[in-house]
Design a protein around this motif. Structure first.
Motif, PDB file in Angstrom:
ATOM      1  N   LEU A  64     -62.947  -9.222  91.604  1.00 21.22           N
ATOM      2  CA  LEU A  64     -63.031  -8.514  90.235  1.00 21.22           C
ATOM      3  C   LEU A  64     -61.636  -8.379  89.702  1.00 21.22           C
ATOM      4  O   LEU A  64     -61.201  -7.998  88.322  1.00 21.22           O
ATOM      5  N   ASP A  65     -60.643  -8.570  90.593  1.00 22.91           N
ATOM      6  CA  ASP A  65     -59.170  -8.569  90.041  1.00 22.91           C
ATOM      7  C   ASP A  65     -58.721  -9.380  89.755  1.00 22.91           C
ATOM      8  O   ASP A  65     -57.252  -9.503  89.599  1.00 22.91           O
ATOM      9  N   ALA A  66     -59.193 -10.736  89.863  1.00 25.10           N
ATOM     10  CA  ALA A  66     -58.552 -11.997  89.609  1.00 25.10           C
ATOM     11  C   ALA A  66     -57.854 -12.062  88.059  1.00 25.10           C
ATOM     12  O   ALA A  66     -58.638 -11.185  87.119  1.00 25.10           O
ATOM     13  N   VAL A  67     -56.890 -12.741  88.145  1.00 23.26           N
ATOM     14  CA  VAL A  67     -56.240 -13.012  86.684  1.00 23.26           C
ATOM     15  C   VAL A  67     -56.199 -14.376  86.062  1.00 23.26           C
ATOM     16  O   VAL A  67     -56.605 -15.274  86.782  1.00 23.26           O
ATOM     17  N   SER A  68     -56.314 -14.439  84.698  1.00 16.96           N
ATOM     18  CA  SER A  68     -56.529 -15.745  84.105  1.00 16.96           C
ATOM     19  C   SER A  68     -55.034 -16.407  84.357  1.00 16.96           C
ATOM     20  O   SER A  68     -54.027 -15.710  84.517  1.00 16.96           O
ATOM     21  N   PHE A  69     -55.160 -17.810  84.429  1.00 17.92           N
ATOM     22  CA  PHE A  69     -53.916 -18.569  84.689  1.00 17.92           C
ATOM     23  C   PHE A  69     -52.884 -18.223  83.567  1.00 17.92           C
ATOM     24  O   PHE A  69     -51.670 -18.215  84.001  1.00 17.92           O
ATOM     25  N   THR A  80     -56.836  -9.603  83.383  1.00 17.91           N
ATOM     26  CA  THR A  80     -57.822  -9.317  84.428  1.00 17.91           C
ATOM     27  C   THR A  80     -59.043  -9.107  83.554  1.00 17.91           C
ATOM     28  O   THR A  80     -59.128  -9.310  82.316  1.00 17.91           O
ATOM     29  N   SER A  81     -60.276  -9.124  84.359  1.00 18.95           N
ATOM     30  CA  SER A  81     -61.689  -8.972  83.578  1.00 18.95           C
ATOM     31  C   SER A  81     -61.581  -7.593  82.747  1.00 18.95           C
ATOM     32  O   SER A  81     -62.032  -7.708  81.731  1.00 18.95           O
ATOM     33  N   CYS A  82     -60.891  -6.562  83.390  1.00 21.39           N
ATOM     34  CA  CYS A  82     -60.933  -5.305  82.729  1.00 21.39           C
ATOM     35  C   CYS A  82     -60.311  -5.428  81.381  1.00 21.39           C
ATOM     36  O   CYS A  82     -60.625  -4.849  80.270  1.00 21.39           O
ATOM     37  N   MET A  83     -59.204  -6.140  81.403  1.00 23.30           N
ATOM     38  CA  MET A  83     -58.289  -6.592  80.132  1.00 23.30           C
ATOM     39  C   MET A  83     -59.131  -7.222  79.049  1.00 23.30           C
ATOM     40  O   MET A  83     -59.131  -6.736  77.841  1.00 23.30           O
ATOM     41  N   LEU A  84     -59.886  -8.100  79.537  1.00 27.41           N
ATOM     42  CA  LEU A  84     -60.653  -9.278  78.537  1.00 27.41           C
ATOM     43  C   LEU A  84     -62.075  -8.318  78.211  1.00 27.41           C
ATOM     44  O   LEU A  84     -62.326  -8.324  76.955  1.00 27.41           O
ATOM     45  N   ALA A  85     -62.453  -7.425  79.058  1.00 26.98           N
ATOM     46  CA  ALA A  85     -63.704  -6.768  78.502  1.00 26.98           C
ATOM     47  C   ALA A  85     -63.265  -5.764  77.331  1.00 26.98           C
ATOM     48  O   ALA A  85     -63.770  -5.325  76.524  1.00 26.98           O
ATOM     49  N   MET A 131     -67.635  -2.595  76.460  1.00 27.50           N
ATOM     50  CA  MET A 131     -67.448  -1.356  77.163  1.00 27.50           C
ATOM     51  C   MET A 131     -68.316  -1.177  78.308  1.00 27.50           C
ATOM     52  O   MET A 131     -68.074  -0.537  79.391  1.00 27.50           O
ATOM     53  N   ASP A 132     -69.523  -1.629  78.227  1.00 24.48           N
ATOM     54  CA  ASP A 132     -70.520  -1.638  79.621  1.00 24.48           C
ATOM     55  C   ASP A 132     -69.804  -2.657  80.520  1.00 24.48           C
ATOM     56  O   ASP A 132     -70.000  -2.091  81.719  1.00 24.48           O
ATOM     57  N   VAL A 133     -69.385  -3.727  80.333  1.00 24.30           N
ATOM     58  CA  VAL A 133     -68.879  -4.629  81.601  1.00 24.30           C
ATOM     59  C   VAL A 133     -67.567  -3.767  81.919  1.00 24.30           C
ATOM     60  O   VAL A 133     -67.291  -3.700  83.176  1.00 24.30           O
ATOM     61  N   LEU A 134     -66.687  -3.306  81.052  1.00 22.23           N
ATOM     62  CA  LEU A 134     -65.484  -2.489  81.496  1.00 22.23           C
ATOM     63  C   LEU A 134     -65.923  -1.174  82.384  1.00 22.23           C
ATOM     64  O   LEU A 134     -65.132  -1.188  83.505  1.00 22.23           O
ATOM     65  N   CYS A 135     -66.914  -0.387  82.036  1.00 26.70           N
ATOM     66  CA  CYS A 135     -67.315   0.796  82.914  1.00 26.70           C
ATOM     67  C   CYS A 135     -67.871   0.149  84.283  1.00 26.70           C
ATOM     68  O   CYS A 135     -67.352   0.786  85.341  1.00 26.70           O
TER      69      CYS A 135
END
Length: 70
Positions: A15-20, A25-30, A36-40
């Motif tokens: 879940l902490d993988a980063v875009s090339f 991160t997934s959190c940043m993109l969310a 916000m549901d994905v971020l939470c």
């Protein structure tokens, strides 16, 4: 989107993988996309909030920038 993230998490996806390109991160993109549901959910799963993208921005700055754009 949340169902897909849950599926990935249940299959032990990083879940902490980063875009090339921008090292986001997934959190940043969310955050940027207002999911916000994905971020939470990611935060509940223990996602790393200390990671920074190629510009040195962390998730908190993404949240601030998203709020400023309103």
């Amino acid at each position: 989107h949340l169902e897909i993230v849950k599926l990935l998490a249940s299959n032990k996806c990083d879940l902490d993988a980063v875009s090339f390109d921008k090292q986001q991160t997934s959190c940043m993109l969310a955050c940027v996309n207002g999911n916000m549901d994905v971020l939470c959910y990611l935060l509940e799963c223990g996602a790393d909030v200390s990671k920074k993208d190629v510009e040195g921005k962390d998730i908190f700055e993404y949240g601030y920038l998203k709020d400023e754009a309103r």
